[in-house]
Every structure is written in structure tokens, then in C-alpha cells.
Design a protein around this motif. Sequence first.
Motif, PDB file in Angstrom:
ATOM      1  N   GLY A  48       0.566  -1.239   0.029  1.00  0.00           N
ATOM      2  CA  GLY A  48      -0.111  -0.121   0.071  1.00  0.00           C
ATOM      3  C   GLY A  48       0.711   1.606   0.073  1.00  0.00           C
ATOM      4  O   GLY A  48       0.392   2.219   0.005  1.00  0.00           O
ATOM      5  N   GLU A  49       1.798   1.139   0.646  1.00  0.00           N
ATOM      6  CA  GLU A  49       3.117   2.412   0.678  1.00  0.00           C
ATOM      7  C   GLU A  49       4.033   1.736   1.011  1.00  0.00           C
ATOM      8  O   GLU A  49       4.228   0.706   1.465  1.00  0.00           O
ATOM      9  N   LEU A  50       5.296   3.055   0.963  1.00  0.00           N
ATOM     10  CA  LEU A  50       6.652   2.787   1.370  1.00  0.00           C
ATOM     11  C   LEU A  50       6.340   2.859   3.012  1.00  0.00           C
ATOM     12  O   LEU A  50       5.203   3.451   3.305  1.00  0.00           O
ATOM     13  N   LEU A  51       7.441   1.945   3.404  1.00  0.00           N
ATOM     14  CA  LEU A  51       7.816   1.813   4.667  1.00  0.00           C
ATOM     15  C   LEU A  51       8.034   3.348   5.173  1.00  0.00           C
ATOM     16  O   LEU A  51       8.947   3.715   5.087  1.00  0.00           O
ATOM     17  N   HIS A  52       7.261   3.514   6.218  1.00  0.00           N
ATOM     18  CA  HIS A  52       7.426   4.872   7.362  1.00  0.00           C
ATOM     19  C   HIS A  52       7.360   4.365   8.882  1.00  0.00           C
ATOM     20  O   HIS A  52       6.935   3.607   9.278  1.00  0.00           O
ATOM     21  N   GLU A  53       7.592   5.828   9.885  1.00  0.00           N
ATOM     22  CA  GLU A  53       7.687   5.526  11.294  1.00  0.00           C
ATOM     23  C   GLU A  53       6.233   5.301  11.151  1.00  0.00           C
ATOM     24  O   GLU A  53       6.525   5.172  12.419  1.00  0.00           O
ATOM     25  N   HIS A  54       5.197   5.939  10.377  1.00  0.00           N
ATOM     26  CA  HIS A  54       3.820   5.584  10.840  1.00  0.00           C
ATOM     27  C   HIS A  54       2.775   4.433  10.290  1.00  0.00           C
ATOM     28  O   HIS A  54       2.449   3.827  10.696  1.00  0.00           O
ATOM     29  N   SER A  55       4.196   3.524   9.473  1.00  0.00           N
ATOM     30  CA  SER A  55       3.602   2.056   9.293  1.00  0.00           C
ATOM     31  C   SER A  55       3.289   1.614  10.545  1.00  0.00           C
ATOM     32  O   SER A  55       3.916   1.124  11.336  1.00  0.00           O
ATOM     33  N   ILE A  56       2.007   0.018  10.441  1.00  0.00           N
ATOM     34  CA  ILE A  56       2.084  -0.863  11.372  1.00  0.00           C
ATOM     35  C   ILE A  56       2.703  -1.605  10.851  1.00  0.00           C
ATOM     36  O   ILE A  56       2.674  -2.082   9.379  1.00  0.00           O
ATOM     37  N   VAL A  57       3.582  -2.196  11.739  1.00  0.00           N
ATOM     38  CA  VAL A  57       4.617  -3.603  12.266  1.00  0.00           C
ATOM     39  C   VAL A  57       3.803  -4.184  13.010  1.00  0.00           C
ATOM     40  O   VAL A  57       2.712  -4.135  13.843  1.00  0.00           O
ATOM     41  N   TRP A  58       3.630  -5.429  13.044  1.00  0.00           N
ATOM     42  CA  TRP A  58       2.791  -6.966  13.072  1.00  0.00           C
ATOM     43  C   TRP A  58       3.477  -8.017  13.173  1.00  0.00           C
ATOM     44  O   TRP A  58       4.723  -8.123  12.754  1.00  0.00           O
ATOM     45  N   LYS A  59       3.646  -8.994  14.233  1.00  0.00           N
ATOM     46  CA  LYS A  59       4.050 -10.185  14.089  1.00  0.00           C
ATOM     47  C   LYS A  59       3.452 -11.183  13.334  1.00  0.00           C
ATOM     48  O   LYS A  59       2.318 -11.181  13.251  1.00  0.00           O
ATOM     49  N   GLY A  60       5.055 -11.780  12.042  1.00  0.00           N
ATOM     50  CA  GLY A  60       4.493 -12.158  10.843  1.00  0.00           C
ATOM     51  C   GLY A  60       3.707 -14.172  11.248  1.00  0.00           C
ATOM     52  O   GLY A  60       4.130 -14.556  12.489  1.00  0.00           O
ATOM     53  N   ARG A  61       4.313 -14.290  10.270  1.00  0.00           N
ATOM     54  CA  ARG A  61       3.990 -16.026  10.320  1.00  0.00           C
ATOM     55  C   ARG A  61       5.230 -16.431  10.911  1.00  0.00           C
ATOM     56  O   ARG A  61       5.615 -18.030  10.621  1.00  0.00           O
ATOM     57  N   GLY A  62       6.265 -15.978  10.347  1.00  0.00           N
ATOM     58  CA  GLY A  62       7.352 -16.416  10.363  1.00  0.00           C
ATOM     59  C   GLY A  62       8.170 -17.294  11.493  1.00  0.00           C
ATOM     60  O   GLY A  62       7.549 -17.389  12.594  1.00  0.00           O
ATOM     61  N   ARG A  63       9.043 -17.670  11.174  1.00  0.00           N
ATOM     62  CA  ARG A  63       9.606 -18.375  12.223  1.00  0.00           C
ATOM     63  C   ARG A  63       9.547 -17.764  13.684  1.00  0.00           C
ATOM     64  O   ARG A  63       9.837 -18.065  15.139  1.00  0.00           O
TER      65      ARG A  63
END
Length: 63
Positions: A48-63
Motif C-alpha cells: 500500500g505504501e513505503l515503509l515509514h515511521e507510522h507504518s503499522i508493524v505486527w508479528k508475522g507468520r515467520g519462524r
Amino acid sequence: MIAARLLEAFEEPAPLQEGVREVGDRLVVLPVLFHLMWSGVLAADLQGELLHEHSIVWKGRGR
């Protein structure tokens, strides 16, 4: 351990800057965050947009 603290900070989706600030010095924390994102452990909507300071981050499905 920075990685473990980042996982706690983003247990619930949160703005990138907020989670990083909670863990510590951004110059130390950001490289670990980027590694966790690259590994799929943390995620953000990068279509949706470039990563920036207000981007929402969450736990992914990774290891």
C-alpha cells in the motif's frame, strides 16, 4: 535481547516508531527490526505504501 523485546512490542499491531522507541536506541533497534521483517517474523503492509515511521508493524507468520 533486542529481537525478543521487538516481538513483545509488536505482539499487537503498532506504529513502527512507537515499537522501536519502546525497545531502545533506534540506531541499534532498527537493523534488528529490518532483519525480523526480512525473515517474516515481523510484517507490515508494503504494497500500500513505503515503509515509514507510522507504518503499522505486527508479528508475522515467520519462524
